[in-house]
Design a protein around this motif. Sequence first.
Motif, PDB file in Angstrom:
ATOM      1  N   LEU A 136       0.771  -1.138  -0.029  1.00 24.95           N
ATOM      2  CA  LEU A 136      -0.071  -0.073   0.047  1.00 24.95           C
ATOM      3  C   LEU A 136       0.883   1.347   0.098  1.00 24.95           C
ATOM      4  O   LEU A 136       0.304   2.458  -0.110  1.00 24.95           O
ATOM      5  N   GLY A 137       2.148   0.937   0.084  1.00 20.99           N
ATOM      6  CA  GLY A 137       2.920   2.251   0.211  1.00 20.99           C
ATOM      7  C   GLY A 137       3.993   2.281  -0.998  1.00 20.99           C
ATOM      8  O   GLY A 137       3.806   1.714  -1.819  1.00 20.99           O
ATOM      9  N   LEU A 138       5.237   2.935  -0.703  1.00 18.88           N
ATOM     10  CA  LEU A 138       6.198   3.082  -1.631  1.00 18.88           C
ATOM     11  C   LEU A 138       7.131   2.412  -1.283  1.00 18.88           C
ATOM     12  O   LEU A 138       7.222   1.588  -0.429  1.00 18.88           O
ATOM     13  N   GLY A 139       7.936   1.837  -2.627  1.00 14.33           N
ATOM     14  CA  GLY A 139       9.133   0.985  -2.446  1.00 14.33           C
ATOM     15  C   GLY A 139       9.935   1.669  -1.468  1.00 14.33           C
ATOM     16  O   GLY A 139      10.071   3.036  -1.425  1.00 14.33           O
ATOM     17  N   ASN A 140      10.850   0.935  -0.697  1.00 12.83           N
ATOM     18  CA  ASN A 140      11.666   1.503   0.277  1.00 12.83           C
ATOM     19  C   ASN A 140      12.877   2.417  -0.121  1.00 12.83           C
ATOM     20  O   ASN A 140      13.533   3.288   0.653  1.00 12.83           O
ATOM     21  N   HIS A 141      13.041   2.236  -1.370  1.00 11.09           N
ATOM     22  CA  HIS A 141      14.089   3.015  -2.160  1.00 11.09           C
ATOM     23  C   HIS A 141      13.642   4.448  -2.872  1.00 11.09           C
ATOM     24  O   HIS A 141      14.412   5.138  -3.011  1.00 11.09           O
ATOM     25  N   VAL A 142      12.213   4.426  -2.957  1.00 13.87           N
ATOM     26  CA  VAL A 142      11.567   5.419  -3.920  1.00 13.87           C
ATOM     27  C   VAL A 142      12.126   6.793  -3.311  1.00 13.87           C
ATOM     28  O   VAL A 142      12.587   7.705  -3.894  1.00 13.87           O
ATOM     29  N   LEU A 143      11.747   7.091  -2.082  1.00 21.92           N
ATOM     30  CA  LEU A 143      11.836   8.366  -1.412  1.00 21.92           C
ATOM     31  C   LEU A 143      13.326   8.902  -1.594  1.00 21.92           C
ATOM     32  O   LEU A 143      13.746   9.899  -1.822  1.00 21.92           O
ATOM     33  N   TYR A 144      14.483   7.847  -1.323  1.00 26.51           N
ATOM     34  CA  TYR A 144      15.729   8.025  -1.264  1.00 26.51           C
ATOM     35  C   TYR A 144      16.170   8.762  -2.727  1.00 26.51           C
ATOM     36  O   TYR A 144      16.785   9.503  -2.908  1.00 26.51           O
ATOM     37  N   VAL A 145      15.906   7.976  -3.723  1.00 27.14           N
ATOM     38  CA  VAL A 145      16.164   8.001  -5.171  1.00 27.14           C
ATOM     39  C   VAL A 145      15.693   9.565  -5.677  1.00 27.14           C
ATOM     40  O   VAL A 145      16.222  10.198  -5.946  1.00 27.14           O
ATOM     41  N   VAL A 146      14.272   9.738  -5.255  1.00 31.72           N
ATOM     42  CA  VAL A 146      13.552  10.991  -5.717  1.00 31.72           C
ATOM     43  C   VAL A 146      14.146  12.170  -4.998  1.00 31.72           C
ATOM     44  O   VAL A 146      14.369  13.198  -5.526  1.00 31.72           O
ATOM     45  N   CYS A 147      14.232  12.042  -3.418  1.00 32.30           N
ATOM     46  CA  CYS A 147      14.530  13.170  -2.746  1.00 32.30           C
ATOM     47  C   CYS A 147      16.102  13.743  -2.889  1.00 32.30           C
ATOM     48  O   CYS A 147      16.596  14.706  -2.552  1.00 32.30           O
ATOM     49  N   ALA A 148      16.862  12.467  -3.007  1.00 29.13           N
ATOM     50  CA  ALA A 148      18.391  12.898  -3.181  1.00 29.13           C
ATOM     51  C   ALA A 148      18.806  13.274  -4.652  1.00 29.13           C
ATOM     52  O   ALA A 148      20.151  13.573  -4.812  1.00 29.13           O
ATOM     53  N   ALA A 149      17.929  13.142  -5.796  1.00 28.23           N
ATOM     54  CA  ALA A 149      18.486  13.373  -7.104  1.00 28.23           C
ATOM     55  C   ALA A 149      19.025  14.583  -7.428  1.00 28.23           C
ATOM     56  O   ALA A 149      18.361  15.587  -6.716  1.00 28.23           O
ATOM     57  N   ASP A 150      19.885  14.710  -8.061  1.00 29.41           N
ATOM     58  CA  ASP A 150      20.478  16.082  -8.480  1.00 29.41           C
ATOM     59  C   ASP A 150      19.674  16.362  -9.856  1.00 29.41           C
ATOM     60  O   ASP A 150      20.081  17.532 -10.447  1.00 29.41           O
ATOM     61  N   CYS A 151      18.600  15.790 -10.275  1.00 30.40           N
ATOM     62  CA  CYS A 151      17.931  16.199 -11.343  1.00 30.40           C
ATOM     63  C   CYS A 151      16.510  15.800 -11.121  1.00 30.40           C
ATOM     64  O   CYS A 151      16.047  15.205 -10.082  1.00 30.40           O
ATOM     65  N   ASP A 152      15.540  16.253 -12.209  1.00 28.16           N
ATOM     66  CA  ASP A 152      14.193  16.039 -12.191  1.00 28.16           C
ATOM     67  C   ASP A 152      13.801  14.467 -11.750  1.00 28.16           C
ATOM     68  O   ASP A 152      14.995  13.594 -12.218  1.00 28.16           O
ATOM     69  N   ALA A 153      12.811  14.042 -11.115  1.00 23.19           N
ATOM     70  CA  ALA A 153      12.545  12.571 -10.915  1.00 23.19           C
ATOM     71  C   ALA A 153      11.233  12.269 -10.949  1.00 23.19           C
ATOM     72  O   ALA A 153      10.542  13.005 -10.750  1.00 23.19           O
ATOM     73  N   VAL A 154      11.048  11.156 -11.896  1.00 22.42           N
ATOM     74  CA  VAL A 154       9.569  10.662 -12.024  1.00 22.42           C
ATOM     75  C   VAL A 154       9.375   9.558 -11.277  1.00 22.42           C
ATOM     76  O   VAL A 154      10.176   8.541 -11.622  1.00 22.42           O
ATOM     77  N   VAL A 155       8.300   9.256 -10.541  1.00 23.94           N
ATOM     78  CA  VAL A 155       7.776   8.004  -9.977  1.00 23.94           C
ATOM     79  C   VAL A 155       6.554   7.663 -10.889  1.00 23.94           C
ATOM     80  O   VAL A 155       5.460   8.233 -10.940  1.00 23.94           O
ATOM     81  N   VAL A 156       6.699   6.576 -11.574  1.00 21.52           N
ATOM     82  CA  VAL A 156       5.732   5.935 -12.283  1.00 21.52           C
ATOM     83  C   VAL A 156       4.598   5.155 -11.406  1.00 21.52           C
ATOM     84  O   VAL A 156       5.003   4.141 -10.779  1.00 21.52           O
ATOM     85  N   ARG A 157       3.285   5.713 -11.568  1.00 24.49           N
ATOM     86  CA  ARG A 157       2.254   4.947 -10.515  1.00 24.49           C
ATOM     87  C   ARG A 157       1.116   5.282 -11.439  1.00 24.49           C
ATOM     88  O   ARG A 157       1.086   6.137 -12.372  1.00 24.49           O
ATOM     89  N   GLY A 158       0.018   4.883 -11.122  1.00 20.68           N
ATOM     90  CA  GLY A 158      -1.488   5.397 -11.410  1.00 20.68           C
ATOM     91  C   GLY A 158      -1.954   4.298 -12.588  1.00 20.68           C
ATOM     92  O   GLY A 158      -1.531   3.292 -12.745  1.00 20.68           O
ATOM     93  N   THR A 159      -2.781   4.794 -13.183  1.00 18.41           N
ATOM     94  CA  THR A 159      -3.738   3.917 -14.206  1.00 18.41           C
ATOM     95  C   THR A 159      -3.019   3.882 -15.374  1.00 18.41           C
ATOM     96  O   THR A 159      -2.350   4.596 -15.660  1.00 18.41           O
ATOM     97  N   PRO A 160      -3.480   2.770 -16.226  1.00 18.86           N
ATOM     98  CA  PRO A 160      -2.576   2.437 -17.528  1.00 18.86           C
ATOM     99  C   PRO A 160      -3.078   3.849 -18.149  1.00 18.86           C
ATOM    100  O   PRO A 160      -2.007   3.973 -19.133  1.00 18.86           O
ATOM    101  N   ASP A 161      -4.096   4.303 -18.335  1.00 20.93           N
ATOM    102  CA  ASP A 161      -4.506   5.398 -19.089  1.00 20.93           C
ATOM    103  C   ASP A 161      -3.498   6.539 -18.797  1.00 20.93           C
ATOM    104  O   ASP A 161      -2.768   7.169 -19.911  1.00 20.93           O
ATOM    105  N   ALA A 162      -3.293   6.861 -17.607  1.00 17.70           N
ATOM    106  CA  ALA A 162      -2.358   8.121 -17.393  1.00 17.70           C
ATOM    107  C   ALA A 162      -1.157   7.593 -17.521  1.00 17.70           C
ATOM    108  O   ALA A 162      -0.261   8.527 -17.962  1.00 17.70           O
ATOM    109  N   ARG A 163      -0.464   6.185 -17.193  1.00 14.47           N
ATOM    110  CA  ARG A 163       1.006   5.926 -17.716  1.00 14.47           C
ATOM    111  C   ARG A 163       1.103   6.263 -19.054  1.00 14.47           C
ATOM    112  O   ARG A 163       2.277   6.405 -19.511  1.00 14.47           O
ATOM    113  N   HIS A 164       0.202   5.800 -20.020  1.00 19.63           N
ATOM    114  CA  HIS A 164       0.189   6.112 -21.480  1.00 19.63           C
ATOM    115  C   HIS A 164      -0.140   7.301 -22.058  1.00 19.63           C
ATOM    116  O   HIS A 164      -0.214   7.167 -23.235  1.00 19.63           O
ATOM    117  N   GLY A 165      -0.460   8.134 -21.257  1.00 19.48           N
ATOM    118  CA  GLY A 165      -0.656   9.697 -21.728  1.00 19.48           C
ATOM    119  C   GLY A 165      -1.960   9.660 -22.478  1.00 19.48           C
ATOM    120  O   GLY A 165      -2.091  10.636 -23.558  1.00 19.48           O
TER     121      GLY A 165
END
Length: 230
Positions: A58-87
Motif C-alpha cells: 500500500l506504500g512506496l518501495g523503500n528506495h523510492v523516497l531516497y532516489v527521488v529526494c536525493a536526486a540532482d535532477c528531476d525525478a519521475v515516480v511511475v504509478r497510477g492507471t494505465p491510461d495515465a501512464r500511457h498519456g
Amino acid sequence: MEPVVVIADGSPWTAEAVQWAASHAKLVEAEVETHWPEDAFHAQLVVVGYQGRTGSPLGLGNHVLYVVCAADCDAVVVRGTPDARHGMHGRVTALVSGGPDDAGVLARAVVFAQSRGATLRVLHAAPMSVVREDLDEDHSWVLERSAELLAGFPHTAVLVRRQPHEAISRCTDTDLIVVGPGETRSCGAVTRAALHHAPCPVLVAHRPVQVEHRGVLSLPAPRRPVRTTV
C-alpha cells in the motif's frame, strides 16, 4: 546529452518505469540507461516505479523516497492507471503552493505539456480554515502569480478547498502531476502526498528549466495573502 535513467530493482513496476522512460526519451531524443538504486550515474531525468520488491503493497518501495529526494535532477515516480501512464488524458497538472518551488514546477510542466501536445492545468489546494470563516485566506493570489510566471502560456487554473492529498487523489484526468521537492532534502509533505496518492505518474522538479520560446521563468516577489472581509 545526458540520458534518461531508470532505477531497476527487479520489481514488476520496473517494467512500467522502463516503458514510461522509453516513451519520454523518444520525445526528447535521449538514450535510456538502467541502473540499480546504489549506482552512481549522471542523468537529465531519473525514472522509478513506485513499488519495489520490498515494502508494504500500500506504500512506496523503500528506495523510492531516497532516489527521488536525493536526486540532482528531476525525478519521475511511475504509478497510477494505465491510461495515465500511457498519456491518454492529454493533460499535465502543475501543483503550486505560492512558494519558491513554483517557478521550476511551472517551467517543467510547460515543457512536458508541449512535448506531448497536452493541455496544462495549474492546481492549488488549500483547505478551508477550521477556526473562523472570516479569517480564511484568499488563496487566489497563488494562481494569479502562476499566471504571471506563465506569461500568457495557455492553461486552466483551479483552486480546490481541500487538503492537498485529497486534491491529488482526485486528479484522475491527468497524465502527469508536477510538484516541487519541498523545503527539506527528504521531500516536503505535499510532495510525499503526491508520491503516495497520485493516480498518475509524478514528476518532482528539482531544478528550474528554460522554456525556449519564452526564456527563463522568473519568480515575482511574494505578496502577502489577502484576507477575506466579512
